[in-house]
Design an enzyme around this catalytic site. Structure first.
Site, PDB file in Angstrom:
ATOM      1  N   THR A  69      -3.763  -2.276  -1.739  1.00  9.43           N
ATOM      2  CA  THR A  69      -4.744  -1.770  -0.765  1.00  9.43           C
ATOM      3  C   THR A  69      -6.501  -2.147  -0.397  1.00  9.43           C
ATOM      4  O   THR A  69      -6.675  -1.986  -1.904  1.00  9.43           O
ATOM      5  CB  THR A  69      -4.491  -0.647  -0.458  1.00  9.43           C
ATOM      6  OG1 THR A  69      -5.459  -0.524   0.669  1.00  9.43           O
ATOM      7  CG2 THR A  69      -5.040   0.553  -1.152  1.00  9.43           C
ATOM      8  N   ASP A 129      -8.183  -1.157   0.591  1.00 12.34           N
ATOM      9  CA  ASP A 129      -9.107   0.006   1.009  1.00 12.34           C
ATOM     10  C   ASP A 129      -9.713   0.760   0.108  1.00 12.34           C
ATOM     11  O   ASP A 129     -10.183   1.876   0.089  1.00 12.34           O
ATOM     12  CB  ASP A 129      -9.074   0.868   2.137  1.00 12.34           C
ATOM     13  CG  ASP A 129      -8.012   0.110   3.737  1.00 12.34           C
ATOM     14  OD1 ASP A 129      -9.309  -0.548   4.052  1.00 12.34           O
ATOM     15  OD2 ASP A 129      -7.684   1.154   4.834  1.00 12.34           O
ATOM     16  N   MET A 133     -13.690  -2.866   5.758  1.00 18.47           N
ATOM     17  CA  MET A 133     -13.030  -2.168   6.307  1.00 18.47           C
ATOM     18  C   MET A 133     -12.718  -0.648   5.408  1.00 18.47           C
ATOM     19  O   MET A 133     -14.310  -0.464   5.170  1.00 18.47           O
ATOM     20  CB  MET A 133     -11.814  -3.124   5.770  1.00 18.47           C
ATOM     21  CG  MET A 133     -11.161  -4.364   6.874  1.00 18.47           C
ATOM     22  SD  MET A 133      -9.753  -4.856   6.735  1.00 18.47           S
ATOM     23  CE  MET A 133      -9.638  -5.608   8.216  1.00 18.47           C
ATOM     24  N   GLY A 134     -11.651   0.201   6.003  1.00 14.47           N
ATOM     25  CA  GLY A 134     -12.030   1.558   5.304  1.00 14.47           C
ATOM     26  C   GLY A 134     -11.340   2.311   6.653  1.00 14.47           C
ATOM     27  O   GLY A 134     -11.650   2.988   7.044  1.00 14.47           O
ATOM     28  N   GLY A 143       1.040  -1.096  -0.084  1.00 13.46           N
ATOM     29  CA  GLY A 143       0.088  -0.053   0.165  1.00 13.46           C
ATOM     30  C   GLY A 143       0.586   0.826   0.006  1.00 13.46           C
ATOM     31  O   GLY A 143       1.991   1.350  -0.497  1.00 13.46           O
ATOM     32  N   ILE A 162     -13.644 -11.218   4.748  1.00 13.71           N
ATOM     33  CA  ILE A 162     -13.705 -10.561   3.813  1.00 13.71           C
ATOM     34  C   ILE A 162     -11.820 -10.705   2.895  1.00 13.71           C
ATOM     35  O   ILE A 162     -11.728 -10.802   1.885  1.00 13.71           O
ATOM     36  CB  ILE A 162     -14.045  -9.342   3.669  1.00 13.71           C
ATOM     37  CG1 ILE A 162     -15.603  -9.664   3.439  1.00 13.71           C
ATOM     38  CG2 ILE A 162     -13.672  -8.374   2.154  1.00 13.71           C
ATOM     39  CD1 ILE A 162     -16.601  -8.060   3.534  1.00 13.71           C
ATOM     40  N   ARG A 163     -10.787  -9.621   4.040  1.00 14.19           N
ATOM     41  CA  ARG A 163      -9.346  -9.438   3.273  1.00 14.19           C
ATOM     42  C   ARG A 163      -9.213 -10.635   3.084  1.00 14.19           C
ATOM     43  O   ARG A 163      -7.922 -10.857   1.936  1.00 14.19           O
ATOM     44  CB  ARG A 163      -8.622  -8.668   4.973  1.00 14.19           C
ATOM     45  CG  ARG A 163      -8.021  -7.863   4.111  1.00 14.19           C
ATOM     46  CD  ARG A 163      -7.277  -6.930   5.276  1.00 14.19           C
ATOM     47  NE  ARG A 163      -6.715  -7.859   6.134  1.00 14.19           N
ATOM     48  CZ  ARG A 163      -5.609  -7.717   7.105  1.00 14.19           C
ATOM     49  NH1 ARG A 163      -5.506  -5.983   6.834  1.00 14.19           N
ATOM     50  NH2 ARG A 163      -4.956  -7.805   7.828  1.00 14.19           N
TER      51      ARG A 163
HETATM   52  N1  LIG Z   1       7.238   6.896   4.970  1.00 14.03           N
HETATM   53  C1  LIG Z   1       7.959   5.397   4.309  1.00 14.03           C
HETATM   54  N2  LIG Z   1       9.098   5.005   4.495  1.00 14.03           N
HETATM   55  C2  LIG Z   1       9.798   4.082   3.928  1.00 14.03           C
HETATM   56  N3  LIG Z   1       8.921   2.928   4.782  1.00 14.03           N
HETATM   57  C3  LIG Z   1       7.744   2.936   4.927  1.00 14.03           C
HETATM   58  C4  LIG Z   1       6.919   3.723   4.982  1.00 14.03           C
HETATM   59  N4  LIG Z   1       5.529   4.277   5.669  1.00 14.03           N
HETATM   60  C5  LIG Z   1       5.773   2.595   5.974  1.00 14.03           C
HETATM   61  N5  LIG Z   1       6.737   2.112   5.275  1.00 14.03           N
HETATM   62  C6  LIG Z   1       6.906   0.425   5.617  1.00 14.03           C
HETATM   63  O1  LIG Z   1       6.100  -0.253   4.948  1.00 14.03           O
HETATM   64  C7  LIG Z   1       5.439  -1.228   5.316  1.00 14.03           C
HETATM   65  C8  LIG Z   1       4.199  -1.482   4.754  1.00 14.03           C
HETATM   66  O2  LIG Z   1       3.533  -0.176   5.607  1.00 14.03           O
HETATM   67  P1  LIG Z   1       2.389  -0.527   6.268  1.00 14.03           P
HETATM   68  O3  LIG Z   1       2.066   1.327   6.462  1.00 14.03           O
HETATM   69  O4  LIG Z   1       2.247  -1.335   6.952  1.00 14.03           O
HETATM   70  O5  LIG Z   1       1.467  -0.331   4.819  1.00 14.03           O
HETATM   71  P2  LIG Z   1       0.835  -0.265   3.405  1.00 14.03           P
HETATM   72  O6  LIG Z   1       1.676  -0.214   2.947  1.00 14.03           O
HETATM   73  O7  LIG Z   1      -0.315  -1.909   3.114  1.00 14.03           O
HETATM   74  O8  LIG Z   1       0.540   0.495   3.280  1.00 14.03           O
HETATM   75  C9  LIG Z   1       6.305  -1.298   6.437  1.00 14.03           C
HETATM   76  O9  LIG Z   1       7.072  -2.305   6.290  1.00 14.03           O
HETATM   77  C10 LIG Z   1       7.031   0.653   6.885  1.00 14.03           C
HETATM   78  O10 LIG Z   1       8.233  -0.223   7.472  1.00 14.03           O
HETATM   79  O1  LIG Z   2      -4.916  -5.366  11.543  1.00 16.59           O
HETATM   80  P1  LIG Z   2      -4.358  -5.295  10.522  1.00 16.59           P
HETATM   81  O2  LIG Z   2      -3.268  -6.095  10.194  1.00 16.59           O
HETATM   82  O3  LIG Z   2      -3.010  -4.248  10.976  1.00 16.59           O
HETATM   83  O4  LIG Z   2      -5.267  -4.576   9.319  1.00 16.59           O
HETATM   84  C1  LIG Z   2      -5.554  -3.086   9.792  1.00 16.59           C
HETATM   85  C2  LIG Z   2      -5.794  -2.667   8.382  1.00 16.59           C
HETATM   86  O5  LIG Z   2      -5.376  -2.917   7.640  1.00 16.59           O
HETATM   87  C3  LIG Z   2      -6.325  -2.460   6.621  1.00 16.59           C
HETATM   88  O6  LIG Z   2      -7.093  -3.149   5.852  1.00 16.59           O
HETATM   89  C4  LIG Z   2      -5.644  -1.996   5.307  1.00 16.59           C
HETATM   90  O7  LIG Z   2      -4.226  -2.610   5.076  1.00 16.59           O
HETATM   91  P2  LIG Z   2      -3.079  -1.442   4.409  1.00 16.59           P
HETATM   92  O8  LIG Z   2      -2.780  -0.312   5.308  1.00 16.59           O
HETATM   93  O9  LIG Z   2      -1.663  -2.201   4.511  1.00 16.59           O
HETATM   94  O10 LIG Z   2      -3.292  -1.230   3.074  1.00 16.59           O
HETATM   95  C5  LIG Z   2      -7.189  -1.202   7.401  1.00 16.59           C
HETATM   96  O11 LIG Z   2      -8.373  -1.384   6.364  1.00 16.59           O
HETATM   97  C6  LIG Z   2      -6.778  -2.054   8.637  1.00 16.59           C
HETATM   98  O12 LIG Z   2      -7.713  -0.606   9.275  1.00 16.59           O
END
Ligand SMILES: Nc1ncnc2c1ncn2[C@@H]1O[C@H](COP(=O)(O)OP(=O)(O)O)[C@@H](O)[C@H]1O
Ligand SMILES: O=P(O)(O)OC[C@H]1O[C@](O)(COP(=O)(O)O)[C@@H](O)[C@@H]1O
Length: 497
Positions: A223, A225, A268-269, A194, A382-383
């Site tokens: 994602t 969401d 979710m969202g 994401g 769902i996920r």
């Molecule tokens: N600003 C950032 N810079 C570098 N890595 C990041 C940053 N934000 C998140 N990450 C890394 O990306 C990975 C996934 O981030 P996360 O926010 O949990 O999920 P998503 O990518 O689905 O939004 C994690 O390993 C996290 O450490």
């Molecule tokens: O409980 P977890 O695994 O941290 O995930 C919860 C969150 O993951 C999500 O599915 C979104 O995931 P990402 O940020 O990785 O896309 C949200 O809807 C939810 O808040």
């Protein structure tokens, strides 16, 4: 060059527009100039724009095209009907390619399909057979063994939910990751995740560029969401909306089989209520949909309780769908707790479904109203399912597009923009978040379909319009002109070769 324009002030409609990109211009300047020019002409008209003459593999023209697509889409006034790319030259020799794949963040239907199609696509389309999986997210780059992947080993994985590679939050250490990429001789990195993950991919790309490594970084946005900016939608979203119907159906059965029955479904969202909005529109059994973008209130005229009382009186039952990020301010007011963060720094949400259930129960008790409420939380179910047919196709196209871009030597995030597959600079998808526009037609359609109150005052609407106007102002990253100057043709870079 444009056709059917007689003079800049001509009242004629511009119906076709052929744009030849002057590739010597900086991409930002070019796209801004083009947009400002077109904006005078095209605002609120639907026009088919055909981009041509992108010189094969030419970095500046290519990047400019992507910028333009992004800006044009942001204006919401253009239908981009065709993009003619000349075929790219292949940058890597197949036998020199060592590719790796990593999945990060929360689960999403389709992860395994993307992994499968990357492995099979590299092998079948380019004869690349040195492909590894990085296990358990970013930290797997420096903490676990790499998993060799072949078309045979991934053959059936698309039928399973989750990710065969494992995923995690947190653990992003740019230097350690790039050290491992360098030490292991990896030259293509496919990163599925994401917005946090794409930020991480951008950091990796910048470090790779700083070290002058010939490594392509391809981000594939994921994602459930659907909150990733620029792209039309993220994979897994359709599957999520479809699966949500089962929970809504159950809530409807429970509610309609009781006296004054209420079925409450949480979907979710975190910041964006797309799943809730589309699941509501698809179902037609939902009487009220609550999302993070549209603040609501419980008590008083026009509030949720008043609507619930009215709906139960009229229909004897009702279904409410709530996105997990909705009403967080309201909950924080009634249950003050310190903010908690997950390993990636995302705020942990309070359970709006449970909170709403108690609030509705308490309200009905105070009004001496007999009622039954059933709360269903299908979020992780769902996920965790495999992607449906249309998401499977979408995952395949994304994976193939990523492979072609990486083989051509580019670094980018891949995605569909206005129905066309595009390569997008990383910072474009991470600088904003895709949200439901509550002043837009889709939300209006939802309100008319459920007949729920909008919970919005005139001031709220004006505020939302202003926020949207500001969000639509085109972001120009501070570092981009510097980046353009520093660019060296021999080093692989972001949307450039
Ligand atoms: N600003 C950032 N810079 C570098 N890595 C990041 C940053 N934000 C998140 N990450 C890394 O990306 C990975 C996934 O981030 P996360 O926010 O949990 O999920 P998503 O990518 O689905 O939004 C994690 O390993 C996290 O450490
Ligand atoms: O409980 P977890 O695994 O941290 O995930 C919860 C969150 O993951 C999500 O599915 C979104 O995931 P990402 O940020 O990785 O896309 C949200 O809807 C939810 O808040």
């Amino acid at each position: 060059s444009t056709s059917r324009i007689t003079s800049p002030n001509s009242p004629l409609f511009l119906t076709h527009c052929k744009i030849t990109l002057p590739i010597q211009l900086s991409s930002n300047i070019l796209s801004m100039q083009m947009i400002l020019y077109l904006k005078r002409w095209l605002f609120r008209r639907t026009v088919h724009v055909v981009f041509t003459s992108v010189v094969p593999g030419h970095a500046r023209g290519y990047d400019a095209l992507n910028m333009c697509l992004y800006h044009l889409r942001a204006m919401h006034c253009l239908h981009i009907s065709g993009i003619n790319f000349e075929p790219y030259q292949v940058y890597f020799e197949p036998e020199d390619v060592k590719a790796c794949i990593v999945t990060c963040g929360g689960l999403c239907p389709g992860l395994n399909t993307v992994i499968r199609e990357l492995v099979c696509g590299l092998s079948h389309m380019y004869n690349v057979n040195d492909v590894f999986g990085i296990q358990n997210g970013y930290k797997g780059f420096y903490s676990s063994n790499y998993l060799p992947m072949t078309p045979k080993s991934v053959n059936d994985i698309h039928k399973r939910g989750g990710t065969v590679l494992g995923s995690s939050r947190g653990g992003h250490d740019t230097h350690k990751i790039v050290d491992n990429i360098q030490d292991r001789g990896i030259n293509q990195v496919y990163i599925i995740g994401g917005d946090g993950t794409q930020k991480g991919a951008y950091e990796i790309f910048k470090e790779i560029r700083r070290r002058g490594l010939k490594v392509a970084v391809a981000g594939i946005p994921k994602t459930i969401d659907n909150d990733i900016a620029v792209i039309d939608k993220s994979f897994g979203f359709d599957t999520a909306v479809e699966e949500a119907q089962r929970a809504i159906d159950a809530a409807h059965v429970e509610a309609s089989s009781a006296e004054n029955g209420i079925g409450l479904v949480k979907l979710m969202g975190r910041y964006s209520g797309f799943i809730a909005m589309y699941a509501t529109l698809a179902s037609r059994d939902v009487d009220c949909c609550l999302i993070p973008e549209s603040p609501f209130y419980l008590e008083g005229e026009g509030g949720l309780f008043e609507y619930i009382e009215r709906r139960l009186k009229e229909n004897n039952h009702m279904v409410i769908v709530v996105a997990e990020g909705a009403g967080q301010d309201l909950i924080a007011k009634s249950i003050p707790v310190a903010d908690q963060l997950d390993a990636s720094g995302n705020k942990l949400l309070l359970d709006v479904g449970l909170w709403l259930t108690h609030k509705i129960k308490d309200h009905c008790k105070s009004k001496k109203m007999e009622m039954t409420i059933k709360y269903i939380d299908p979020t992780y179910m769902i996920r965790a399912i495999p992607s449906n047919a249309s998401d499977n196709v979408y995952c395949t196209l994304l994976a193939h597009s990523a492979i072609h871009g990486a083989m051509a030597g580019y670094s980018f995030t891949v995605g569909m923009v206005n129905g066309r597959h595009a390569y997008i600079p990383f910072h474009r998808v991470t600088s904003t978040r895709n949200k439901v526009k509550i002043t837009d037609r889709m939300w209006a359609r939802l309100l008319s379909s459920t007949n729920q109150p909008s919970f919005l005052s005139k001031e709220d609407i004006m505020e939302a319009r202003e926020a949207e106007r500001l969000a639509n102002r085109l972001p120009v990253p501070a570092s981009s002109s510097e980046h353009t100057k520093k660019h060296s043709a021999s080093v692989l870079s972001n949307g450039e070769k």
